[in-house]
Enzyme design. Sequence first.
Site, mmCIF file in Angstrom:
data_model
loop_
_atom_site.group_PDB
_atom_site.id
_atom_site.type_symbol
_atom_site.label_atom_id
_atom_site.label_comp_id
_atom_site.label_asym_id
_atom_site.label_seq_id
_atom_site.Cartn_x
_atom_site.Cartn_y
_atom_site.Cartn_z
ATOM 1 N N PRO A 165 39.515 34.984 36.211
ATOM 2 C CA PRO A 165 39.519 33.768 37.039
ATOM 3 C C PRO A 165 39.785 34.050 38.507
ATOM 4 O O PRO A 165 39.196 33.418 39.388
ATOM 5 C CB PRO A 165 40.649 32.929 36.420
ATOM 6 C CG PRO A 165 40.726 33.390 35.009
ATOM 7 C CD PRO A 165 40.457 34.867 35.080
ATOM 8 N N TYR A 166 40.658 35.020 38.797
ATOM 9 C CA TYR A 166 40.967 35.366 40.181
ATOM 10 C C TYR A 166 39.756 36.000 40.863
ATOM 11 O O TYR A 166 39.453 35.700 42.020
ATOM 12 C CB TYR A 166 42.161 36.316 40.215
ATOM 13 C CG TYR A 166 42.692 36.619 41.600
ATOM 14 C CD1 TYR A 166 43.498 35.704 42.268
ATOM 15 C CD2 TYR A 166 42.401 37.823 42.231
ATOM 16 C CE1 TYR A 166 44.001 35.975 43.532
ATOM 17 C CE2 TYR A 166 42.903 38.112 43.488
ATOM 18 C CZ TYR A 166 43.698 37.177 44.136
ATOM 19 O OH TYR A 166 44.183 37.454 45.399
ATOM 20 N N VAL A 167 39.063 36.881 40.148
ATOM 21 C CA VAL A 167 37.853 37.489 40.694
ATOM 22 C C VAL A 167 36.833 36.397 41.016
ATOM 23 O O VAL A 167 36.222 36.390 42.098
ATOM 24 C CB VAL A 167 37.270 38.517 39.700
ATOM 25 C CG1 VAL A 167 35.931 39.048 40.201
ATOM 26 C CG2 VAL A 167 38.247 39.682 39.491
#
Length: 262
Positions: A165-167
């Site tokens: 999700p962060y990527v």
Amino acid sequence: MSNKEAEKEGGGLLSGKVAMITGASSGIGAAAARLFAAEGAAVVLMARREDRLKQVAHEIVASGGRALAAPGDVVRTEDVGRVVGAALETFGRLDVAFNNAGWGTVGTDLHETDDAVFEQVMDVNVRGTWNCLRHQLPAMFPSGEGAVVNTASTAGVVATVAGAPYVAAKHAVIGMTKAAAAQYGDRGIRVNSLVVGSTRTELVDGAIEAHPHLQDVFVARQIQKRMAAPEEVAHAALWLSSPHASFVTGAAMAVDGGRTAV
């Protein structure tokens, strides 16, 4: 005050400017708050932790700078609108915005990541940047110029050890930055992002504490085998916010120890 007037007046790269900084209670945001103030800006500081935010603002004022602590959550558009309004009410304008608030996770495979984690990561990083831009950009229209810097990450360019999700979120931040740069360039507003590498922040220190092997993993693919200090990233944000970067917009500038170069 225009860029030329500020240059004539002297006193710092952001002399006469008003800058809003999110995620300003610690790490890169707090370092930027101190640096921007030292370079002549009146700083409007936003973060959720009111006590720590007020402490940073107090330090700046005690050192002779101008600072306003405006607690709030970037996920809430009404909070961002209130903080931008406070900047205009207190200092009369908004010239610079450093949208630095972010949150992420490491060490969890995509299929094992809870929906709640996905939602929080996307909310803070993507919706938070969206909320900031929607309120900050119109506040810059009257002066006919402005500079916005959004904190992205090496995870916004390549897959890293960060959670999926962060990527995805940091890729979105870079895309949003480019779109805003294209749409508001004719209004004199520059919008850029920082591709930040491993930096000694609370988030990173917490990840290392939970997963000690990440200490080496975070720097393994960098040319410089160390983590950045928050102040090093703050200096990059300062340059992009200043007249020295007057012909730079839509850029994703790497401040990553060479991580994305090799």
